[in-house]
Design a protein around this motif. Structure first.
Motif, PDB file in Angstrom:
ATOM      1  N   ASP A 116       3.785  -2.705  -4.840  1.00  0.00           N
ATOM      2  CA  ASP A 116       3.004  -1.653  -4.197  1.00  0.00           C
ATOM      3  C   ASP A 116       2.142  -0.887  -5.200  1.00  0.00           C
ATOM      4  O   ASP A 116       1.056  -0.414  -4.848  1.00  0.00           O
ATOM      5  CB  ASP A 116       3.915  -0.689  -3.435  1.00  0.00           C
ATOM      6  CG  ASP A 116       4.405  -1.272  -2.104  1.00  0.00           C
ATOM      7  OD1 ASP A 116       3.796  -2.249  -1.617  1.00  0.00           O
ATOM      8  OD2 ASP A 116       5.389  -0.733  -1.561  1.00  0.00           O
ATOM      9  N   THR A 117       2.590  -0.754  -6.435  1.00  0.00           N
ATOM     10  CA  THR A 117       1.751  -0.140  -7.474  1.00  0.00           C
ATOM     11  C   THR A 117       0.534  -1.016  -7.722  1.00  0.00           C
ATOM     12  O   THR A 117      -0.597  -0.517  -7.814  1.00  0.00           O
ATOM     13  CB  THR A 117       2.546   0.070  -8.776  1.00  0.00           C
ATOM     14  OG1 THR A 117       3.608   0.998  -8.519  1.00  0.00           O
ATOM     15  CG2 THR A 117       1.667   0.600  -9.894  1.00  0.00           C
ATOM     16  N   TYR A 177      -2.642  12.517  -9.270  1.00  0.00           N
ATOM     17  CA  TYR A 177      -1.986  11.721  -8.239  1.00  0.00           C
ATOM     18  C   TYR A 177      -2.909  10.629  -7.726  1.00  0.00           C
ATOM     19  O   TYR A 177      -4.116  10.667  -7.932  1.00  0.00           O
ATOM     20  CB  TYR A 177      -1.551  12.600  -7.051  1.00  0.00           C
ATOM     21  CG  TYR A 177      -2.631  13.567  -6.609  1.00  0.00           C
ATOM     22  CD1 TYR A 177      -3.678  13.163  -5.792  1.00  0.00           C
ATOM     23  CD2 TYR A 177      -2.614  14.880  -7.054  1.00  0.00           C
ATOM     24  CE1 TYR A 177      -4.678  14.045  -5.422  1.00  0.00           C
ATOM     25  CE2 TYR A 177      -3.613  15.769  -6.690  1.00  0.00           C
ATOM     26  CZ  TYR A 177      -4.638  15.339  -5.874  1.00  0.00           C
ATOM     27  OH  TYR A 177      -5.639  16.199  -5.516  1.00  0.00           O
ATOM     28  N   TRP A 178      -2.302   9.653  -7.087  1.00  0.00           N
ATOM     29  CA  TRP A 178      -3.015   8.695  -6.245  1.00  0.00           C
ATOM     30  C   TRP A 178      -2.121   8.403  -5.047  1.00  0.00           C
ATOM     31  O   TRP A 178      -0.907   8.597  -5.114  1.00  0.00           O
ATOM     32  CB  TRP A 178      -3.430   7.416  -6.963  1.00  0.00           C
ATOM     33  CG  TRP A 178      -2.407   6.678  -7.766  1.00  0.00           C
ATOM     34  CD1 TRP A 178      -2.270   6.694  -9.132  1.00  0.00           C
ATOM     35  CD2 TRP A 178      -1.390   5.770  -7.295  1.00  0.00           C
ATOM     36  NE1 TRP A 178      -1.223   5.880  -9.518  1.00  0.00           N
ATOM     37  CE2 TRP A 178      -0.678   5.296  -8.411  1.00  0.00           C
ATOM     38  CE3 TRP A 178      -1.011   5.324  -6.034  1.00  0.00           C
ATOM     39  CZ2 TRP A 178       0.391   4.401  -8.299  1.00  0.00           C
ATOM     40  CZ3 TRP A 178       0.049   4.431  -5.921  1.00  0.00           C
ATOM     41  CH2 TRP A 178       0.726   3.978  -7.061  1.00  0.00           C
ATOM     42  N   VAL A 179      -2.751   7.992  -3.958  1.00  0.00           N
ATOM     43  CA  VAL A 179      -2.004   7.691  -2.728  1.00  0.00           C
ATOM     44  C   VAL A 179      -2.297   6.253  -2.335  1.00  0.00           C
ATOM     45  O   VAL A 179      -3.446   5.814  -2.345  1.00  0.00           O
ATOM     46  CB  VAL A 179      -2.393   8.662  -1.591  1.00  0.00           C
ATOM     47  CG1 VAL A 179      -1.663   8.304  -0.299  1.00  0.00           C
ATOM     48  CG2 VAL A 179      -2.080  10.102  -1.995  1.00  0.00           C
ATOM     49  N   SER A 180      -1.254   5.534  -1.977  1.00  0.00           N
ATOM     50  CA  SER A 180      -1.398   4.146  -1.534  1.00  0.00           C
ATOM     51  C   SER A 180      -2.253   4.090  -0.273  1.00  0.00           C
ATOM     52  O   SER A 180      -2.185   5.003   0.562  1.00  0.00           O
ATOM     53  CB  SER A 180      -0.019   3.550  -1.245  1.00  0.00           C
ATOM     54  OG  SER A 180       0.795   3.605  -2.401  1.00  0.00           O
ATOM     55  N   THR A 239      12.031   5.000   4.635  1.00  0.00           N
ATOM     56  CA  THR A 239      11.887   3.562   4.386  1.00  0.00           C
ATOM     57  C   THR A 239      12.044   3.187   2.913  1.00  0.00           C
ATOM     58  O   THR A 239      12.221   2.029   2.588  1.00  0.00           O
ATOM     59  CB  THR A 239      10.511   3.057   4.849  1.00  0.00           C
ATOM     60  OG1 THR A 239       9.499   3.643   4.013  1.00  0.00           O
ATOM     61  CG2 THR A 239      10.263   3.390   6.311  1.00  0.00           C
ATOM     62  N   LYS A 240      11.895   4.183   2.032  1.00  0.00           N
ATOM     63  CA  LYS A 240      11.949   4.005   0.572  1.00  0.00           C
ATOM     64  C   LYS A 240      10.704   3.329   0.001  1.00  0.00           C
ATOM     65  O   LYS A 240      10.626   3.052  -1.190  1.00  0.00           O
ATOM     66  CB  LYS A 240      13.197   3.223   0.117  1.00  0.00           C
ATOM     67  CG  LYS A 240      14.514   3.741   0.658  1.00  0.00           C
ATOM     68  CD  LYS A 240      14.788   5.142   0.226  1.00  0.00           C
ATOM     69  CE  LYS A 240      16.176   5.588   0.661  1.00  0.00           C
ATOM     70  NZ  LYS A 240      16.195   6.854   1.338  1.00  0.00           N
ATOM     71  N   ARG A 241       9.685   3.062   0.824  1.00  0.00           N
ATOM     72  CA  ARG A 241       8.473   2.394   0.347  1.00  0.00           C
ATOM     73  C   ARG A 241       7.638   3.343  -0.500  1.00  0.00           C
ATOM     74  O   ARG A 241       7.519   4.536  -0.207  1.00  0.00           O
ATOM     75  CB  ARG A 241       7.629   1.899   1.521  1.00  0.00           C
ATOM     76  CG  ARG A 241       6.428   1.085   1.017  1.00  0.00           C
ATOM     77  CD  ARG A 241       5.696   0.379   2.092  1.00  0.00           C
ATOM     78  NE  ARG A 241       4.718  -0.525   1.482  1.00  0.00           N
ATOM     79  CZ  ARG A 241       3.723  -1.068   2.144  1.00  0.00           C
ATOM     80  NH1 ARG A 241       3.571  -0.833   3.434  1.00  0.00           N
ATOM     81  NH2 ARG A 241       2.874  -1.866   1.521  1.00  0.00           N
ATOM     82  N   LEU A 242       7.005   2.799  -1.531  1.00  0.00           N
ATOM     83  CA  LEU A 242       6.111   3.569  -2.378  1.00  0.00           C
ATOM     84  C   LEU A 242       4.915   4.041  -1.560  1.00  0.00           C
ATOM     85  O   LEU A 242       4.271   3.258  -0.863  1.00  0.00           O
ATOM     86  CB  LEU A 242       5.629   2.718  -3.560  1.00  0.00           C
ATOM     87  CG  LEU A 242       4.752   3.450  -4.576  1.00  0.00           C
ATOM     88  CD1 LEU A 242       5.605   4.380  -5.429  1.00  0.00           C
ATOM     89  CD2 LEU A 242       4.013   2.462  -5.448  1.00  0.00           C
ATOM     90  N   MET A 243       4.619   5.340  -1.662  1.00  0.00           N
ATOM     91  CA  MET A 243       3.497   5.951  -0.940  1.00  0.00           C
ATOM     92  C   MET A 243       2.403   6.400  -1.906  1.00  0.00           C
ATOM     93  O   MET A 243       1.311   6.734  -1.488  1.00  0.00           O
ATOM     94  CB  MET A 243       3.976   7.159  -0.137  1.00  0.00           C
ATOM     95  CG  MET A 243       5.142   6.876   0.789  1.00  0.00           C
ATOM     96  SD  MET A 243       4.707   5.783   2.122  1.00  0.00           S
ATOM     97  CE  MET A 243       3.987   6.945   3.238  1.00  0.00           C
ATOM     98  N   GLY A 244       2.743   6.453  -3.200  1.00  0.00           N
ATOM     99  CA  GLY A 244       1.780   6.904  -4.187  1.00  0.00           C
ATOM    100  C   GLY A 244       2.470   7.334  -5.468  1.00  0.00           C
ATOM    101  O   GLY A 244       3.629   6.990  -5.714  1.00  0.00           O
TER     102      GLY A 244
END
Length: 184
Positions: free
Chosen positions: A24-25, A99-102, A76-81
């Motif tokens: 995801d990164t 910061y950055w956001v997915s 969900t534990k998913r990366l958001m940013g």
């Protein structure tokens, strides 16, 4: 150096990066909008993401520059940013947040919520005296995040930043400990 920490909000968990964040990164940092505003490697490769998640993020904390958090969905534990502190001045107790956001998390207040959490942690728990945020003058989304998170606009830093397109002016925002009550 900052203590390794995990921060929690109503919807988010901010924690150290780990190997589960690599895919995801990679997708987030290779995204054209992320690339537009951040001087990340271009192209952003899987090796870049692996290095960030397994070495660089930790090294920035270890050398005293700041601390980097993987912003994840609490459910969900998913990366958001990502949200992190950088350019920390330990003598004056001042740091800068970035910061950055997915792409899949944009438009849901993730950056505002994560930035507010880091600001509270830094200014209240770590007893810092000033937190700065800089955004390109044309990056209106990032400027909105700053204002929604409770930062105050101070002015424009001419030719102070760089992106892949060249030099840019930056808007400087700040938050002080006394501002925390109004940013709730």
């Amino acid at each position: 150096m900052f203590p390794e920490s995990v921060l929690r909000t109503k919807r988010l968990i901010l924690r150290p990066f780990d190997t589960s964040d690599i895919p995801d990164t990679h997708a987030s940092c290779a995204d054209p909008l992320t690339q537009r505003w951040l001087p990340l490697p271009r192209p952003y490769t899987l090796d870049n993401a692996t290095n960030w998640c397994t070495a660089t993020a930790d090294a920035l904390r270890d050398n005293g520059d700041g601390i980097q958090f993987a912003v994840t969905d609490a459910r969900t534990k998913r990366l958001m940013g990502q949200v992190g502190l950088k350019k920390t001045d330990w003598r004056t107790l001042v740091s800068e947040v970035g910061y950055w956001v997915s792409p899949w998390a944009r438009g849901h207040g993730v950056a505002t919520e994560a930035t507010r959490a880091v600001a509270r942690w830094l200014l209240a728990d770590q007893q810092f005296q000033r937190l700065e945020l800089r955004a390109a003058t044309e990056n209106t989304a990032s400027q909105k995040v700053a204002l929604k998170a409770g930062f105050h606009r101070e002015g424009t830093l001419r030719n102070a930043g760089f992106v892949h397109g060249g030099r840019v002016d930056l808007v400087l925002f700040s938050m002080l400990p006394g501002d925390l009550a109004s940013s709730a």
